[in-house]
Design a protein around this motif. Structure first.
Motif, PDB file in Angstrom:
ATOM      1  N   SER A  93       0.699  -1.115  -0.347  1.00 10.06           N
ATOM      2  CA  SER A  93      -0.217   0.116  -0.037  1.00 10.06           C
ATOM      3  C   SER A  93       1.044   1.265  -0.096  1.00 10.06           C
ATOM      4  N   ASN A  94       0.206   2.296  -0.348  1.00 15.50           N
ATOM      5  CA  ASN A  94       1.075   3.663  -0.302  1.00 15.50           C
ATOM      6  C   ASN A  94       0.578   4.300   1.150  1.00 15.50           C
ATOM      7  N   LEU A  95       0.061   3.815   2.124  1.00 15.53           N
ATOM      8  CA  LEU A  95      -0.735   4.291   3.283  1.00 15.53           C
ATOM      9  C   LEU A  95       0.554   4.552   4.336  1.00 15.53           C
ATOM     10  N   ASP A  96       0.500   5.823   5.022  1.00 13.99           N
ATOM     11  CA  ASP A  96       1.410   5.747   6.176  1.00 13.99           C
ATOM     12  C   ASP A  96       0.729   5.153   7.392  1.00 13.99           C
ATOM     13  N   GLU A  97       1.258   5.279   8.530  1.00  8.47           N
ATOM     14  CA  GLU A  97       1.067   4.508   9.838  1.00  8.47           C
ATOM     15  C   GLU A  97      -0.224   4.878  10.290  1.00  8.47           C
ATOM     16  N   SER A  98      -0.713   6.101   9.815  1.00 11.29           N
ATOM     17  CA  SER A  98      -2.172   6.746  10.451  1.00 11.29           C
ATOM     18  C   SER A  98      -3.114   6.207   9.179  1.00 11.29           C
ATOM     19  N   GLY A  99      -2.627   5.382   8.219  1.00 21.06           N
ATOM     20  CA  GLY A  99      -3.789   4.913   7.108  1.00 21.06           C
ATOM     21  C   GLY A  99      -4.130   6.022   6.143  1.00 21.06           C
ATOM     22  N   LYS A 100      -3.343   6.886   6.082  1.00 25.60           N
ATOM     23  CA  LYS A 100      -3.658   8.044   4.927  1.00 25.60           C
ATOM     24  C   LYS A 100      -2.436   7.840   3.775  1.00 25.60           C
ATOM     25  N   PRO A 101      -2.929   8.095   2.622  1.00 28.01           N
ATOM     26  CA  PRO A 101      -2.086   8.077   1.482  1.00 28.01           C
ATOM     27  C   PRO A 101      -1.098   8.978   1.745  1.00 28.01           C
ATOM     28  N   MET A 102       0.398   8.214   1.378  1.00 26.60           N
ATOM     29  CA  MET A 102       1.524   9.018   2.002  1.00 26.60           C
ATOM     30  C   MET A 102       2.321   9.721   0.685  1.00 26.60           C
ATOM     31  N   GLY A 103       1.844   9.490  -0.626  1.00 26.74           N
ATOM     32  CA  GLY A 103       2.608  10.274  -1.752  1.00 26.74           C
ATOM     33  C   GLY A 103       3.532   9.294  -2.260  1.00 26.74           C
ATOM     34  N   LYS A 104       4.060   8.549  -1.405  1.00 28.80           N
ATOM     35  CA  LYS A 104       5.314   7.403  -2.221  1.00 28.80           C
ATOM     36  C   LYS A 104       4.532   6.123  -2.566  1.00 28.80           C
ATOM     37  N   VAL A 105       4.954   5.570  -3.632  1.00 29.97           N
ATOM     38  CA  VAL A 105       4.657   4.009  -3.899  1.00 29.97           C
ATOM     39  C   VAL A 105       5.826   3.363  -3.893  1.00 29.97           C
ATOM     40  N   ARG A 106       5.893   2.289  -3.128  1.00 27.75           N
ATOM     41  CA  ARG A 106       6.949   1.583  -2.774  1.00 27.75           C
ATOM     42  C   ARG A 106       7.043   0.471  -4.039  1.00 27.75           C
ATOM     43  N   SER A 107       8.143  -0.047  -3.968  1.00 28.86           N
ATOM     44  CA  SER A 107       8.560  -1.195  -4.936  1.00 28.86           C
ATOM     45  C   SER A 107       8.283  -0.464  -6.624  1.00 28.86           C
ATOM     46  N   ASP A 108       8.876   0.713  -6.586  1.00 28.75           N
ATOM     47  CA  ASP A 108       8.681   1.522  -7.854  1.00 28.75           C
ATOM     48  C   ASP A 108       9.748   1.051  -8.636  1.00 28.75           C
ATOM     49  N   LYS A 109      11.032   0.301  -8.257  1.00 30.05           N
ATOM     50  CA  LYS A 109      12.176  -0.099  -9.152  1.00 30.05           C
ATOM     51  C   LYS A 109      11.801  -1.368  -9.539  1.00 30.05           C
ATOM     52  N   TRP A 110      12.500  -1.720 -10.691  1.00 30.90           N
ATOM     53  CA  TRP A 110      12.701  -3.071 -11.360  1.00 30.90           C
ATOM     54  C   TRP A 110      13.189  -4.106 -10.306  1.00 30.90           C
TER      55      TRP A 110
END
Ligand code: FE2
Length: 285
Positions: A93-110
């Protein structure tokens, strides 16, 4: 591309491109497969590398049961559990610890999942839960095709090399050095750069963000070689883009594909949540 009718096996297979990928139509994944169905789905997985099942609605436990039909579930890295309340289902997910979208998408590198393990992941199953209105695609590179596209001299060179895959190095590249505990949990491992797929016998280039450098070379020289190789193959015509729909469940072969999430949506505004299970693979040499 012609749809193959598995009427006898009670599903239809619709290829998604000339390169790879097939949609599997007609199966409810909450129902365990009988042996014929399971064998046919497994064959399609090997033939197409990426299977797309639409309109599914599996709980975490049902996803575990589906996944286990094809092998042994892989555990999380010690510090990579995310927010999951289930020991075997990772929440992407792109959620932070409070459950809100944090702007960053993980696993965006090959990358190919858990390639730093001595027995890297065989397959990943990713099931959409909450999607942005558009975008948040997952993009794949077919590393069979990438290898096949090399000239003979490069194929021969790559066949002679081993590559160090390192969780510690890939975390450092992400700006988060690992702790001593994480390093003990996930030490570096060496794999063939040209990996022979244990089930198909085909050769695939085995790199991605966990691939650090060439074993036996200086770090700088080996790092430069890996980076240049990755840049040269992560492009058309080896790419396939999956645009997510509600209910999608993907199953792909980590032994011959690279993948990454694409942040082509407003990740500060919209949640993107998927459930991931992984199957353990076999040693590479
Ligand atoms: Fe991944």
């Amino acid at each position: 591309m012609n749809a193959h009718d598995f009427t006898q096996e009670r599903f239809t297979l619709q290829p998604l491109s000339d390169l790879m990928g097939a949609e599997v139509i007609g199966l409810d994944l909450r129902q365990p497969f009988d042996p014929d169905i399971k064998a046919a789905v497994h064959k399609a997985f090997l033939d197409y590398q990426l299977l797309v099942f639409r309109d599914q609605n599996l709980t975490k436990d049902e996803q575990v049961v589906f996944t286990e039909q094809f092998g042994t579930l892989e555990r999380h890295a010690v510090r990579n559990r995310g927010t999951s309340d289930h020991p075997l289902v990772h929440i992407v997910s792109n959620l932070d610890e409070s459950g809100k979208p944090m702007g960053k998408v993980r696993s965006d590198k090959w990358h190919t999942d858990k390639s730093f393990r001595p027995e890297p992941s065989m397959a990943t199953i990713l099931h959409a839960q909450t999607l942005p209105p558009d975008g948040g695609d997952t993009v794949f590179v077919n590393m069979y095709a990438a290898f096949d596209g090399l000239n003979q001299a490069t194929k021969d060179k790559i066949r002679s090399l081993n590559v160090v895959h390192s969780w510690a190095t890939s975390r450092e590249h992400e700006g988060r050095p690992v702790t001593a505990e994480e390093k003990r949990d996930a030490p570096d491992n060496v794999h063939p750069l040209a990996r022979i797929h244990p089930e198909t016998g085909r050769t695939a280039i085995f790199i991605g963000m966990h691939a650090s450098h060439i074993d036996g070379w200086s770090f700088e020289e080996g790092r430069a070689f890996v980076v240049e190789l990755e840049e040269s193959v992560t492009r058309a015509p080896y790419l396939f883009r999956h645009k997510w729909q509600a209910g999608d469940l993907l199953m792909w072969d980590n032994r011959c594909l690279l993948h990454r999430a694409e942040a082509n949506f407003d990740a500060r505004k919209f949640p993107r949540i998927l459930h991931r299970t992984c199957l353990r693979g076999t040693a590479t040499q």
